[in-house]
Scaffold this motif. Sequence first.
Motif: not given
Length: 327
Positions: A144, A147, A166, A170-172, A191, A208-209
Motif C-alpha cells: 500500500r 510503487n 491496484k 499501489a501505484w503501478v 497508472d 513519474r516517481t
Amino acid sequence: MKAAFYERQGPAHEVLCVAEVPDPQPGPGEVRVRVHASGLNPTDLKARTGFSAAMPFPRVIPHQDGAGVIDAVGDPKEAGRVGQRVWIYEAQYGRPTGTAADYVVVPSAQAVPLPDNVSFEVGASLGIPALTAHRCLFADGDIRGRNVLVQGGAGVVGTAAILLAKWAGAWVAATVMNEEQAAVARAAGADLVLDRLNDDVAAAVNARTGNTGVDRIVDVNVKANLDIDIACLAPGGVISSYAMTHAADALTVPLLSAMVHGCVLRFVFIYSVPVAAKIEAIRDINACLASGNYAPHIGMRVPLEKIADAHVALESASVVGKVLVVL
C-alpha cells in the motif's frame, strides 16, 4: 466423462486426444468438481512438450487451473460442500489428471470457494497467474502506497499483478510491446503504460516517481530487462522473476549496480511456494474478487474438442489474455 489427454509428449495437434474416460471418484480428503471452465498456462505447454521433464504418468489429462461446482466428496464430513462453486489450482501437479475434463478430483483445499459475483471464466483465470502475481508482489511485505513496475503488463501474470497491486493500493507502471497489449494493461488499471521497445522505461518511471523509483518489479523476462529494472529500482527494492524462455537460461547480474541499489532478486516457481504463503494469497485473491476489482482479460475461449488450437495459440503468442477451454 469426456476428457482431453495425451499419452506421449509432443506437438499439440499430434498428441492431444479427446475421448470418453471413466469418471473419477474422490478419496479421503478430496472433492470432485464438475468443471465449467479450464485455464491454460505456459506450464501446461511445458509439461506437454517435455520442456524440463519427461512424462511422469502413462496418460495425462492436462491443465492446472479451472472452476466449477463440487458434486461429490470423499469425506462425509464435507458433504456440505456439494453444490459449492469453486476455483481450482494445481489440479494436475503431481497427478495425472487436470481440469481439461468434465470432472476433476483434487485435494479439498485446492478447491477454493468462488464468490457468487464471480464467473466461472474468471475463476478459471486465477490459479497459477494470480498466485504467482501475489507472491511476486507481497512476499516482501505490504505494498500500500508503494510503487510497482510490471514488465509484461498484458500477460496473464502481468495483468494479475496489476489488478492485485491496484486493489492493494499501489501505484503501478506497466510495460507492453504494442497497442493491443497497452489497452489490456490500461483496462487492468495501470497508472502508466510504456512501450518497452520504444520508450525509455527507466527515465519515464523515475520521472513519474520523482526519482524515488519502484519498490517492486514483477518481471516476465528478467534476463532481457535486468538493466532497466535496476535503473528504476528504489533502494532495497525487489525484482521478482517468474518465467524463462529456455530451461538452460542463465542470468548475468551487474554486481556493482545491484549492490548500490541494495537490490533483492526473487525467483518465483509457484509449485515450491510455501503452503502458508499460498493460503495468504488465496485470502487476498478472494477478497479482491469479492470487491469486484479482479477482471482479467479473456483472450480466447474454445470448446474441449478444440483444445489443441488453444495450446497452439498460447504457444505461438498469437493471443493476448487468458486462454480458456469451456466445458
